[in-house]
Write a protein that holds these residues in place. Structure first.
Motif, PDB file in Angstrom:
ATOM      1  N   THR A   3     100.883  -0.124  24.598  1.00  0.00           N
ATOM      2  CA  THR A   3     100.100  -1.849  24.357  1.00  0.00           C
ATOM      3  C   THR A   3     100.697  -2.711  25.624  1.00  0.00           C
ATOM      4  OG1 THR A   3     100.076  -0.993  22.652  1.00  0.00           O
ATOM      5  CG2 THR A   3      99.834  -3.434  23.006  1.00  0.00           C
ATOM      6  N   ASP A  51     100.549  -6.939  27.086  1.00  0.00           N
ATOM      7  CA  ASP A  51     100.080  -7.753  26.838  1.00  0.00           C
ATOM      8  C   ASP A  51     100.265  -8.957  27.769  1.00  0.00           C
ATOM      9  OD1 ASP A  51      98.840  -9.977  25.995  1.00  0.00           O
ATOM     10  OD2 ASP A  51      99.654 -10.560  23.666  1.00  0.00           O
ATOM     11  N   TYR A 103      95.821  -0.735  24.888  1.00  0.00           N
ATOM     12  CA  TYR A 103      95.584  -2.264  25.105  1.00  0.00           C
ATOM     13  C   TYR A 103      95.767  -3.046  25.906  1.00  0.00           C
ATOM     14  CZ  TYR A 103      95.988  -6.960  22.904  1.00  0.00           C
ATOM     15  OH  TYR A 103      96.002  -7.749  22.011  1.00  0.00           O
ATOM     16  N   SER A 122      95.528  -6.737  28.036  1.00  0.00           N
ATOM     17  CA  SER A 122      95.089  -8.250  27.983  1.00  0.00           C
ATOM     18  C   SER A 122      95.330  -8.566  29.063  1.00  0.00           C
ATOM     19  CB  SER A 122      95.719  -9.105  26.808  1.00  0.00           C
ATOM     20  OG  SER A 122      95.089 -10.226  26.750  1.00  0.00           O
ATOM     21  N   VAL A 166      91.139  -1.628  23.554  1.00  0.00           N
ATOM     22  CA  VAL A 166      91.193  -3.121  23.855  1.00  0.00           C
ATOM     23  C   VAL A 166      91.290  -3.434  25.266  1.00  0.00           C
ATOM     24  CG1 VAL A 166      91.851  -5.267  23.467  1.00  0.00           C
ATOM     25  CG2 VAL A 166      92.172  -3.706  21.891  1.00  0.00           C
ATOM     26  N   TYR A 219      93.677  -4.739  16.852  1.00  0.00           N
ATOM     27  CA  TYR A 219      94.344  -3.656  17.304  1.00  0.00           C
ATOM     28  C   TYR A 219      96.288  -3.660  16.750  1.00  0.00           C
ATOM     29  CZ  TYR A 219      97.244  -0.311  20.845  1.00  0.00           C
ATOM     30  OH  TYR A 219      97.152   1.121  20.734  1.00  0.00           O
TER      31      TYR A 219
END
Length: 1937
Positions: free
Chosen positions: A330, A332, A355, A357, A380, A790
């Motif tokens: 992940t 972000d 993930y 972002s 994602v 998520y």
């Protein structure tokens, strides 16, 4: 390693006991198992369960009972609750009893007396209490305790941890308490088993010292987020086993404002700080990290990291080193400032990534989606940029190896191959593709391919069609707002999407109705379909079925019907937006079911009636918006809700007083403006505890106001404009200490301005700014799609939230800079203004006003203020608008005002200021209009010099200087007498003082003097003894006497009595012929008050320098009492009472001659000081010069616009040789053979300025060369024909202004002939005969610098004259009708930086080329050229100061440039008759708020007319006719509150006419040739309406009666509609209707006699209807030209063009270039189409004055034509064709001498054609065809001009022009007569015929009766047959039954 605990481990228990209680886990589980056991025993013992299946069920139950008993035994243990723990709980209870309220412990802890059977307490939950201290004494006994939750308390100290030292505690939650230091956590280091420690949201500050945590070997999760740490020490590195490190959002609080503080160093790692390498989850979001590439190294060493959140920081560099984190799942990085090569960065990220972002960064350029090829597990992906659009592309052959669940690609530009990528995705749950400019049809295939898709966001694209999938789908969120979707919403949308919870279709072009199937969406919470074109009513299934709806927004549509009828069932509704529709009726009770309704917006509809009383029962209502309706009645007392925060009921018709006991405890905004409220304002409104905005403008409030203001008031905006307050401004207003905007203007407040205004805020520091004026109503808590998130340890929120708020911000309209500005949001915080204008305030401006240092706008205009402007105003550094005009202020203008650099509007006009204008600093930006009306001001920007003596040229003679000095001397004090007298008085006074002092000293020197001298001294002492004793008093006394005498000499005694009586006599004389009192012209000239000072009377000016004598009389614009007094005689003897008179103004006063019964024509000799005489605009003839010749001191004479034809001058009279200025313009002067006129003028050797324009002079004025001092010469608009090249060089070289415009020159002209005129600044030339030829003069360089050049009809060879290349000071250029070719001369603009106007219309220019630099040009006219290209997009940037633009009648195509919105000063814009297309740019509609006239006629523009965002608040005239605008009228049009002329003819507009038009003061409304429907509005504002044109639409219903009562309405055109019903039944006598056109409607009634009350009608068309009955005989009483009235007065429209003054030449003559003004007076003349002579003719302007017609054709009228009709002697056209009229044509028709068209065809008229018709010599059309006329046609006179077509269909007519001979007709007639005569005996006598028939009839019946009475075979046969028929009929009847 021990099991890891998380927060969720104890939040998922099946039982949730109340907070503040102990959760006993083992006891609860035991009770649950007991319950299960009892159920199973019931199954086991149930005798009804039989059979094999029953035995199996009982066996299973027995097994479960055994297992349950085993579980219970395991949980209970064998010894039960430990006694030590039981005693510990009781001790804890004893301690808690002291903290809880009385009785509360019994309900919460009453079971704690029965815990004897507990085995071990493991979970203790004391969450969300109010504990501030917790002792550990009661907790130390619980050795088995594993979880303790003390979160959300107020604990600031604890010994609990000290008591856990030997316990098994694994989780300790102290979230959101008040700990500030680790020292308060005593014994924490002893909790060896602790795995989870949560200290989030406390008050830990400064450096985080982790020594207290170093011994926690098993700590796995540590949450220190939301604290106030400022630094970290190195102790944290010793916690080796921490896997989750939550340090997000650590805050530091500094002076009441929160700011994010850097938690970790900018460059990681730092000395002493070691991040554990075992870390798996790292959350650093919401800090201010700004890491360098090296700074990421500390993070990139965490090789075990799974999840990383760096969002909401200030990162700029991409962390490429993250590629080393092979276990990263992940990542972000959203909400940073990252930039760089995005594709290469993504490609290098770890392949385990799930993930990613990258939202809201600073990326630009392109991104290849193929970069995600290595991330095979990604589910994602989020990407967007805040600075530019990212080009997202992918290869066509690439097949993605992953399946996304969440895809967010907003504000990107998706390539064409993106479609292929999305087609491969089948597991999407969330898709956001908003703001990507996607086109085409809504992607229904995306829903078909992804059956689990829950959210699709496609707002801000360009989709044009909505196509739904064919199958039912479980979609929950659908947003397609801000697209371009047309058509209607599909009816089955509720069936296809039954699970929708959020639906946003706003800002599209949807038509049709709201689908009823939406009622199937039972889970729908938010529905937004605002800003579309929906119509119809709200469907019943929708109002009943959507009971989950929380937000309903249907604003700005065309919805109709009632609001929420009784069947409505939207019980969950919180926010309801229905504004901007066409709902009618009153509120219905269906709203009451919405008990949670917080916001109700029904503004801008057509609701009527009174407010229902039950609205007060809506207890949750906090925001109420009801403005812009037709509601009426009193203020509803039930509106007093204790929760109401905003109430807006403005722009309605509420009336009556506001109840005195009204109370609004929570109200923050109250808007009652534009209603009809009366009475006083209750004082408790001003004292409302929360009230911040109070708007009561435009009502009729009165009485005492602001007298009971409380100091605690929070009022910040108070608007009381335009009411009827007549009191003093109470000083208690100053207790409104937080006020920022205060408007008390347009009332009648009296007294002085309170000095305490300085105590009020107006933005001063120390007061809270207006921050709460934003509506806080928020529905963002409505959250969707939590199950689409998520799964992560990080708090990653992917939900969709609703963000609706009540209103974006409080909006306040406030007048500043002479226009209304709308302030809202943050701007409102900084806008502070005070408006006291248009009252009756007196006194001086208080000095304290300068203490309002943050004020932006100050308006004190139109009062009675005196004194000077205080210097303290210079302290107002933020002042942007200052208006003190129209007062009585005096003194000089403070020079310190030049330092106000923010000042944008400055007006001190019409006061009594004097001295030199401080034309420096920022004041140089204001022109002369800011200072006008102050005759004693001098210096720039005015034309008055501040020197007492005029500086003359060296060439002028000594005599000229003496004349100048004499002229100046007349304006100052007469020192001939005043000087010696004052000097003598001063000398005597000081002599007396000197003697007194000497006498005083002589007394002391008498010793030793001779005796004789002593005697003499003593004699003097007897006379001066009082001087010796009172020497000081004597000095003061003589000084006072001296000053009094001096003041008296200066004129302080006021008006002289003789002159006062003379003024009263003059008024008495003028009263006989003029309205001098009725209009207030001389109201102050009073007989009643002898003490009144006539120097202060209106129209009178006195001078102190002349001892108080009257020096100026202004008797201009006198209105005659009636028409008999239009030509008055002026008695000059009445002026002899004013011997010092210097200036007389009689302009526009209707005088026809002068006389003096005493002195005759020598009257002016008595006025020795007269210098200026103005007779402009009278009716004087040339005899006036016999009087004027005696005015020998006259300097300026203006007799322009009179009737001076005839011999000039008469009887040898000569003009005064002293004249300097002579104005003879427009006086009908014509040349004589001897040229006496010019000879007389040329003898005036002192003449400086001469105006002979607008006359009929033909002689060449060569003698003007003798006037060596002539500076200004205007010969324009004459008939002079002369060789210009010979005449112009001979004119005086002193000329500065030369106008030869519009004469009859021919031949050629050389510009070099102007070479002698070195001072020339203005030159004008044109000819009325033809083109003047010019020649190329090569490199000639002129010796002058022009300021204005005006050339018309000059053949310049297609190019601008070359000599203009040497001009650098031009202000105005007019070159029109001169065949200029090529590109626009942008070099002219570049060379002349002060150029203000360039007019190049009616040439052959083909290209508009702009200069490279920004220019201050103000007027640009290139109309009527041949420019084809689109307008430059940057025109608004290059010319930001333009106020006048005319681009009309070119060939421009393309769109209107958006940059025009930057032209904030634009007042006039004409782009008509081009080929423009597209919509009106939003920037233009918002930014051009100064626009007064907008003409866009005859283009191809489309879209909606003035949508809601339009802000043209100053608009007066609007032309949109001849375009393709569609839809309904936008609400933005209603902001143009001063719109007078609205033309929308020939578009595609539809729907109903908005009722809000009633708020516009329209004079002309033309909505013809559109598709409007419904009924004609019942409330159009007709107060000013002159023309109403609604023809060629689809209107139905009746014509409102008020249209026939309108006092000013002149033209009413309703043709070609479907109107019906009764008309003309309620006509008022005051109606001025002159054109009434009702052709082609569906009227079926009689023509009422009341139509004849339209006495002034000139054109009446009732044709093509179904009117019945006879023609009213009263038609003869109607006008049809019989009356003389001023019909169709021109509706001139004038824009106050601000820069006209700057182009005015400085002269005593009013020399203003009017060409631009004529262009601005642009309203078209009234046009009327009327059927005459069997064709439509268009009549307009002057022709319309003489056109009178009556058309009643194609109806069902019957009867004869009334004889009164033939009395309409002035009628031009008469049409009675296609009716059922009978009778004959009377001979009286010959009285209609002006008749040009007569049509009587297709009737039933009979008889002969009157021979008198032949005398109608004006008859141009004549038709009597298809009647029953007979006899010979009178083929003579004017009738010989008509052929046979005029008579066809009349078989009995004969003679020419038919082919029937009247002789044959006579023969046939005589033959028939003879036959009748011969057969006269055979003529039937009808009387005998009737008697005979009756006798035969009776005899036959008697014979039959007698026959039947005889018994015979025939009679029996007869009766048998009758019986047989009766029998058959009976059988037939029975068979039917």
């Amino acid at each position: 390693m021990s099991k890891r605990f998380s927060h969720d481990d104890y939040d998922v228990f099946p039982f949730n006991f109340p907070l503040e209680s102990v959760v006993l886990f083992d006891l609860l589980c035991s009770k649950m198992l007991c319950l299960v056991k009892l159920v199973l025993f019931e199954i086991l013992n149930d005798s009804s369960i039989k059979g094999k299946r029953g035995y199996k069920c009982q066996s299973i139950a027995l097994v479960f009972i055994t297992m349950t008993m085993m579980l219970q035994f395991q949980m209970k243990g064998t010894v039960g609750c430990l006694e030590t723990e039981r005693m510990g709980l009781l001790q804890l209870k004893s301690y808690l009893k002291n903290l809880l309220d009385a009785g509360e412990e019994d309900s919460i802890l009453k079971s704690w007396t029965r815990l004897a059977n507990m085995t071990s307490l493991k979970v203790l939950n004391l969450k969300d209490n109010s504990f501030s201290f917790l002792s550990g004494q009661g907790l130390a006994s619980f050795r088995e305790l594993e979880v303790v939750d003390l979160s959300f308390n107020g604990v600031n100290d604890s010994e609990a941890s000290h008591r856990y030292s030997k316990g098994k505690l694994k989780t300790l939650d102290l979230t959101y308490n008040l700990f500030s230091d680790f020292s308060q956590l005593k014994g924490l280091e002893n909790l060896q088993e602790l795995a989870v420690l949560k200290l989030r949201g406390n008050r830990f500050n400064h450096t985080l010292s982790t020594h207290a945590l170093k011994d926690l070997k098993k700590l796995q999760e540590l949450d220190l987020s939301d604290n106030q740490f400022t630094n970290l020490d190195g102790g944290l590195g010793k916690i080796l086993e921490v896997r989750v490190f939550l340090v997000a959002s650590i805050l530091i609080e500094v002076e009441h404002s929160n700011l994010y503080l850097l938690l970790l160093p900018y460059v990681l790692p730092t000395a002493g700080l070691v991040i554990p390498t075992s870390l798996q989850v790292l959350d650093l979001k919401r800090n201010r990290l700004s890491l360098t590439p090296e700074g990421y190294s500390g993070i990139c060493r965490l090789m075990n990291l799974r999840e990383l959140d760096l969002s909401s920081n200030a990162l700029t560099n991409l962390p490429y080193c993250l590629a080393n984190l092979t276990h990263l799942r992940t990542l972000d990085l959203s909400n940073n400032q990252l930039n760089g090569n995005l594709s290469s960065f993504v490609f290098g990220l770890p392949s385990e990534l799930e993930y990613l972002s990258l939202l809201n960064n600073n990326f630009n350029g392109s991104f290849l989606l193929n970069s995600l090829a290595n991330q095979t597990r990604i589910t994602v992906f989020k990407l967007s940029s805040t600075v530019s659009t990212i080009q997202v592309q992918t290869e066509s052959s690439w097949a993605a190896s992953f399946q996304l669940k969440i895809l967010h690609l907003s504000n990107c530009s998706l390539g064409s191959n993106m479609l292929g990528f999305l087609l491969q995705q089948h597991d999407l749950c969330f898709v956001d593709l908003s703001y990507n400019n996607l086109t085409g049809t809504f992607p229904a295939w995306l829903l078909k391919n992804n059956t689990h898709l829950q959210t699709i966001l496609l707002s801000g694209n360009s989709f044009t069609k909505l196509q739904l999938p064919t199958l039912v789908h479980g979609l929950q969120v659908l947003d397609i707002s801000s697209n371009m979707i047309f058509g209607s919403v599909q009816e089955d949308i509720g069936i296809v999407f039954p699970k929708l919870r959020y639906m946003n279709f706003s800002s599209n072009h949807f038509q049709g109705t709201i689908p009823s199937s939406i009622g199937e969406m039972k889970s729908l919470q938010v529905l937004d379909m605002s800003s579309n074109g929906l119509h119809g009513q709200l469907p019943k299934p929708f109002l009943v079925g959507c009971y989950s709806l929380k937000v309903l927004k249907l604003s700005n549509n065309q919805l109709q019907g009632g609001i929420f009828p009784n069947h409505a069932n939207l019980t969950g509704l919180v926010g309801l937006y229905l504004d901007g529709n066409s709902f009618t009726g009153s509120l219905e009770m269906g709203l009451l079911k919405s008990k949670k309704l917080t916001l109700l917006d029904i503004s801008d509809n057509m609701l009527s009636g009174m407010l229902p009383f039950w609205i007060g029962r809506m207890s949750s209502l906090a925001y109420l918006y009801m403005s812009g309706n037709q509601l009426k009645g009193p203020f509803l007392f039930q509106l007093q809700s204790r929760w109401l925060e905003v109430m807006d009921i403005s722009h309605n018709s509420f009336s009556g007083p506001i109840p005195k006991n009204v109370n609004f405890p929570s109200l923050r905004e109250l808007r009652l403006q534009n209603n009809e409220f009366t009475g006083s304002v209750p004082g408790n409104i001003f004292n409302a505890a929360a009230l911040e905005v109070l708007d009561l403008r435009n009502n009729n409030f009165s009485g005492i106001v602001l007298n009971t203001v409380d100091e605690a008031s929070k009022l910040r905006v108070l608007l009381l404009r335009n009411n009827s307050f007549q009191t003093h401004i109470s000083e208690k207003i100053c207790q409104l200490s937080e006020v920022g905007l205060l408007d008390l203007s347009h009332n009648r407040f009296k007294g002085v301005i309170p000095s305490c205004f300085a105590n009020m805020s107006f933005g001063a520091e120390g007061y809270e700014r207006v921050t709460s004026l934003v509506a806080v109503f928020d529905l963002s808590y409505i959250t969707f799609l939590r199950n689409c998130q998520y799964a992560s340890h990080l708090n990653l929120d992917d939900s969709v939230r609703n963000g609706y708020q009540a209103k974006p911000a409080t909006i306040v309209d406030f007048l500043t800079k002479r226009r209304y500005e709308a302030y809202q949001g943050d701007i409102l915080r900084y806008m502070h203004g005070l408006d006291l204008s248009s009252n009756e305030l007196s006194g001086s401006i208080p000095d304290e006003i300068g203490d309002l240092q943050n004020i932006r706008s100050l308006n004190l205009s139109s009062n009675r203020l005196r004194g000077s402007i205080p210097d303290s105003i210079s302290k107002l550094k933020g002042l942007e608008s200052l208006d003190v005009s129209n007062n009585k202020l005096s003194g000089s203008i403070p020079p310190l005002l030049a330092d106000l650099n923010s000042l944008g509007y400055f007006d001190v006009s019409f006061n009594n200021f004097s001295g030199e204008i401080p034309f420096k600093g920022h004041l140089v930006t204001f022109d002369v209009t800011s200072y006008r009306g102050n005759p004693l001001l001098c210096g720039l920007p005015t034309n008055r010099s501040c020197n007492l003596k005029r500086v003359t040229e060296p060439s002028e003679s000594k005599r000229d200087k003496e004349e100048e000095e004499e002229e100046v001397g007349d304006g100052v004090m007469d020192m001939t007498h005043a000087g010696p007298v004052n000097g003598f008085i001063v000398l005597i006074s000081w002599f007396i003082i000197f003697i007194a002092s000497r006498m005083d000293s002589s007394a002391n020197d008498s010793v030793g003097q001779p005796k004789e001298k002593i005697t003499i001294m003593r004699t003097y002492e007897r006379y001066w003894w009082w001087v010796k004793e009172k020497k000081q008093m004597a000095l003061v006394l003589f000084m006072i006497v001296t000053l009094m005498l001096q003041l008296q000499m200066k004129g302080c005694v006021g008006c002289l009595e003789t002159e006062r009586m003379g003024l009263l006599q003059l008024k008495s004389y003028l009263k006989n012929g003029f309205k001098v009192e009725e209009e207030g012209m001389m109201k102050s000239w009073s007989h009643d008050d002898p003490s009144s000072d006539c120097c202060h009377w209106e129209r009178v000016n006195c001078s102190d320098a002349t001892g108080g004598h009257v020096v100026h009389l202004s008797l201009d614009i006198l209105t005659p009492a009636n028409d008999e007094f239009k030509n008055q005689s002026l008695n000059l003897s009445l002026l002899h009472s004013f011997p010092r008179l210097q200036s007389l103004d009689f302009s526009f006063s209707h005088f026809s001659d002068l006389f003096d019964p005493i002195n005759g024509h020598k009257s002016f000799q008595r006025l020795e000081k007269l210098r200026t005489l103005d007779f402009y605009g009278n009716n004087l003839n040339n005899t006036v010069f016999t009087f004027l010749s005696e005015a020998r001191s006259l300097r300026t004479l203006n007799v322009s616009h009179n009737l001076l034809d005839g011999v000039f001058p008469p009887n040898g009279a000569v003009l005064p040789s002293s004249l300097h200025v002579l104005n003879l313009a427009d006086t009908q002067l014509s040349s004589t053979p001897k040229g006496e006129i010019l000879q007389t003028i040329c003898a005036l050797m002192n003449l400086r300025e001469l105006d002979l324009s607008f006359n009929a002079l033909t002689n060449t004025p060569y003698c003007l060369a003798n006037l060596s001092r002539l500076q200004t010469l205007d010969l324009s608009e004459n008939q002079i024909s002369v060789d210009l090249s010979f005449f112009v060089p001979g004119l005086p070289s002193t000329l500065e202004y030369l106008s030869l415009f519009d004469n009859e020159f021919d031949g050629s002209f050389l510009f070099s002939s102007l070479a002698n005129h070195t001072r020339l600044t203005v030159f004008k030339l044109s000819s009325k005969l033809g083109m003047i030829q010019t020649q190329d003069e090569g490199s000639w360089i002129p010796p002058f610098q022009l300021k204005m050049l005006k050339l018309k009809k000059i053949n310049l060879g297609g190019a601008v004259p070359r000599f203009l290349a040497h001009q650098h000071d031009l202000r105005s250029i007019h070159i029109t009708y001169s065949q200029l070719k090529g590109a626009f001369p942008d070099w002219l603009v570049q060379n002349n930086t002060r150029l203000e106007a360039i007019i190049l219309n009616n040439n052959l220019l083909t290209e508009l080329r702009l200069p490279r630099l920004v220019h201050g040009l103000q007027a640009l006219d290139i109309s009527c050229n041949m420019i084809y290209d689109p307008l430059p997009q940057d025109i608004g940037i290059v010319f930001p100061h333009l106020t006048f633009i005319n681009f009309s009648s070119n060939h421009n195509h393309g769109t209107i440039p958006s940059s025009m919105g930057e032209m904030k000063s634009l007042e006039f814009l004409d782009m008509s008759s081009n080929r423009l297309y597209g919509q009106l740019p939003e920037m233009v509609l918002r930014g051009c708020y100064s626009l007064s006239a907008l003409k866009l006629s005859n283009n191809h523009l489309q879209g909606k007319v003035f949508p809601r965002h339009a802000n043209l608040t100053s608009l007066d005239l609007l032309f949109l006719d001849g375009n393709n605008f569609d839809g309904s009228l936008g609400k933005g049009l209603l902001k143009s509150k001063y719109l007078y002329y609205l033309y929308m003819r020939g578009n595609k507009l539809e729907g109903q006419v908005p009722h809000q038009l009633q708020n516009l003061p329209l004079k002309v409304l033309d909505m013809s040739n559109n598709r409007f429907s419904g009924s004609i509005p019942r409330n159009i504002n007709v107060d000013y309406l002159r023309e109403l044109r609604l023809h060629s639409n689809e209107f139905m219903g009746s014509v409102p009666s008020y249209l026939f009562k309108a006092e000013w309405l002149q033209v009413l055109d309703l043709r070609h509609n479907n109107l019906s019903g009764m008309i003309l039944d309620t006509i008022a006598n005051t109606s001025n209707l002159r054109v009434l056109l009702l052709r082609n409607n569906s009227f079926r009634t009689h023509i009422p006699d009341k139509i004849c009350q339209l006495t002034e009608v000139g054109l009446l068309d009732l044709s093509h209807n179904k009117f019945k009955g006879a023609i009213p005989s009263c038609f003869g009483k109607m006008s049809f030209g019989a009356q003389t009235y001023d019909i169709f007065s021109p509706y001139d429209f004038f824009v106050g063009f601000s820069s006209v003054q700057s182009r005015r030449y400085p002269s005593a003559l009013y020399l203003v270039d009017t060409e631009l003004n004529q262009a601005i007076q642009s309203t078209p003349k009234t046009k009327v189409n009327f059927l005459s002579k069997s064709r439509y003719e268009t009549y307009q302007g002057g022709i319309l004055l003489y056109m009178h017609g009556l058309d009643l054709s194609s109806n069902q009228l019957s009867g004869e034509i009334p004889v009164e009709v033939w009395d309409l002697k002035n009628i031009i056209s008469l049409n009675f064709s296609s009716n059922r009229l009978i009778g004959s044509i009377p001979g009286s028709i010959s009285k209609l001498k002006d008749l040009e068209s007569l049509d009587l065809s297709y009737n039933k008229l009979h008889g002969n054609i009157p021979p008198q018709l032949a005398d109608l010599n004006n008859l141009g059309y004549f038709n009597v065809s298809y009647n029953n006329l007979s006899g010979e046609i009178p083929f003579k006179g004017h009738l010989v001009t008509f052929d046979e077509k005029s008579y066809i269909g009349n078989p009995h007519l004969c003679g020419l022009p038919t082919n029937k001979s009247c002789n044959l007709e006579r023969a046939s007639v005589s033959k028939r007569a003879k036959e009748e005569e011969e057969g006269g005996g055979r003529v039937i006598d009808m009387v005998w015929f009737y008697w005979t028939c009756g006798a035969v009839y009776i005899s036959t019946w008697l014979a039959l009766f007698a026959f039947l009475c005889i018994d015979s075979r025939w009679s029996r046969e007869w009766f048998y047959r009758v019986d047989l028929v009766v029998h058959h009929l009976q059988r037939f009847k029975d068979g039917c039954n």
